[in-house]
Design a protein around this motif. Structure first.
Motif, PDB file in Angstrom:
ATOM      1  N   LEU A  37       0.851  -1.108  -0.071  1.00 59.71           N
ATOM      2  CA  LEU A  37       0.070  -0.031   0.189  1.00 59.71           C
ATOM      3  C   LEU A  37       0.910   1.418  -0.131  1.00 59.71           C
ATOM      4  CD1 LEU A  37      -2.668  -0.777   2.785  1.00 59.71           C
ATOM      5  CD2 LEU A  37      -2.985  -0.712   0.317  1.00 59.71           C
ATOM      6  N   ASP A  38       0.392   2.251  -0.432  1.00 56.04           N
ATOM      7  CA  ASP A  38       1.060   3.666  -0.685  1.00 56.04           C
ATOM      8  C   ASP A  38       0.465   4.312   0.550  1.00 56.04           C
ATOM      9  OD1 ASP A  38       2.432   5.733  -1.293  1.00 56.04           O
ATOM     10  OD2 ASP A  38       0.941   6.528  -2.791  1.00 56.04           O
ATOM     11  N   ALA A  39       1.566   4.534   1.573  1.00 57.10           N
ATOM     12  CA  ALA A  39       1.077   4.987   2.830  1.00 57.10           C
ATOM     13  C   ALA A  39       1.027   6.389   2.937  1.00 57.10           C
ATOM     14  CB  ALA A  39       2.253   4.607   3.912  1.00 57.10           C
ATOM     15  N   VAL A  40       0.401   6.886   3.937  1.00 57.74           N
ATOM     16  CA  VAL A  40       0.087   8.513   4.001  1.00 57.74           C
ATOM     17  C   VAL A  40       1.451   8.935   4.698  1.00 57.74           C
ATOM     18  CG1 VAL A  40      -1.364  10.107   5.210  1.00 57.74           C
ATOM     19  CG2 VAL A  40      -2.398   8.121   4.256  1.00 57.74           C
ATOM     20  N   ALA A  41       1.733   9.991   4.112  1.00 55.10           N
ATOM     21  CA  ALA A  41       3.157  10.606   4.741  1.00 55.10           C
ATOM     22  C   ALA A  41       2.698  11.751   5.331  1.00 55.10           C
ATOM     23  CB  ALA A  41       3.966  11.371   3.634  1.00 55.10           C
ATOM     24  N   SER A  42       1.464  12.462   5.375  1.00 56.15           N
ATOM     25  CA  SER A  42       1.186  13.587   6.252  1.00 56.15           C
ATOM     26  C   SER A  42      -0.324  13.919   5.772  1.00 56.15           C
ATOM     27  CB  SER A  42       1.968  14.887   5.975  1.00 56.15           C
ATOM     28  OG  SER A  42       2.052  15.455   4.690  1.00 56.15           O
ATOM     29  N   LEU A  43      -0.959  14.565   6.668  1.00 53.10           N
ATOM     30  CA  LEU A  43      -2.346  14.793   6.611  1.00 53.10           C
ATOM     31  C   LEU A  43      -2.468  16.391   6.942  1.00 53.10           C
ATOM     32  CD1 LEU A  43      -4.005  12.116   8.673  1.00 53.10           C
ATOM     33  CD2 LEU A  43      -4.081  12.375   6.412  1.00 53.10           C
ATOM     34  N   LEU A  44      -3.324  17.146   6.051  1.00 53.81           N
ATOM     35  CA  LEU A  44      -3.511  18.391   6.066  1.00 53.81           C
ATOM     36  C   LEU A  44      -5.164  18.541   6.154  1.00 53.81           C
ATOM     37  CD1 LEU A  44      -2.950  21.427   6.198  1.00 53.81           C
ATOM     38  CD2 LEU A  44      -3.231  21.528   3.607  1.00 53.81           C
ATOM     39  N   VAL A  45      -5.713  19.231   7.197  1.00 55.62           N
ATOM     40  CA  VAL A  45      -7.071  19.342   7.288  1.00 55.62           C
ATOM     41  C   VAL A  45      -7.393  20.829   7.002  1.00 55.62           C
ATOM     42  CG1 VAL A  45      -9.608  19.224   8.558  1.00 55.62           C
ATOM     43  CG2 VAL A  45      -7.706  17.546   8.729  1.00 55.62           C
ATOM     44  N   ASP A  46      -8.247  21.488   5.974  1.00 56.27           N
ATOM     45  CA  ASP A  46      -8.566  22.528   5.769  1.00 56.27           C
ATOM     46  C   ASP A  46      -9.797  22.804   6.339  1.00 56.27           C
ATOM     47  OD1 ASP A  46      -9.516  24.961   4.768  1.00 56.27           O
ATOM     48  OD2 ASP A  46      -7.842  24.844   3.184  1.00 56.27           O
ATOM     49  N   LEU A  47     -10.052  23.517   7.234  1.00 59.54           N
ATOM     50  CA  LEU A  47     -11.637  24.043   7.782  1.00 59.54           C
ATOM     51  C   LEU A  47     -12.241  24.710   6.948  1.00 59.54           C
ATOM     52  CD1 LEU A  47     -10.672  24.713  11.730  1.00 59.54           C
ATOM     53  CD2 LEU A  47     -11.116  22.675  10.604  1.00 59.54           C
TER      54      LEU A  47
END
Length: 124
Positions: free
Chosen positions: A2-12
């Motif tokens: 699987l291609d793993a998540v490197a980072s997450l960004l949540v834009d409110l």
């Protein structure tokens, strides 16, 4: 593999999560964050805990939602988590008590690909 998540960004402001993968690809996920009375705070944190199945419990044990799958909570702000919506509330508009809600499918997808220690940033 699987291609793993490197980072997450949540834009409110957009009610979207951007999952940057290790391959460089960016996956866009619709979310529902905190409503005006219970906002999702701006922060940079990491994923600390992952629960395949857990109960969500409100501040001061004011409410309890049993058996929520694919929950990932933050290191420095453990009361905030990414989890699937727990009611029929829509995704894409603010409506949570501060957590980042996704669809069930997106929560499962993220859970499978996101490791403890992954950075999450929440911006306005």
């Amino acid at each position: 593999m699987l291609d793993a998540v490197a980072s997450l960004l949540v834009d409110l402001s957009e009610q979207k999560m951007y999952a940057t993968m290790e391959s460089g690809k960016v996956e866009v996920i619709n979310v529902s964050t905190g409503k005006a009375a219970t906002p999702t705070p701006l922060m940079t944190d990491t994923i600390a805990t992952k629960y395949e199945l857990t109960d969500l419990i409100g501040r001061n044990y004011s409410w309890r939602i049993p058996d929520v799958p694919h929950v990932m909570c933050f290191q420095n702000n453990p009361m905030y988590c990414i989890h699937p919506r727990t009611s029929g509330a829509p995704i894409g508009v603010p409506g949570s008590l501060g957590c980042v809600r996704t669809s069930y499918d997106d929560a499962a997808w993220l859970f499978e690909r996101t490791s403890r220690g992954t950075t999450i940033q929440i911006v306005a």
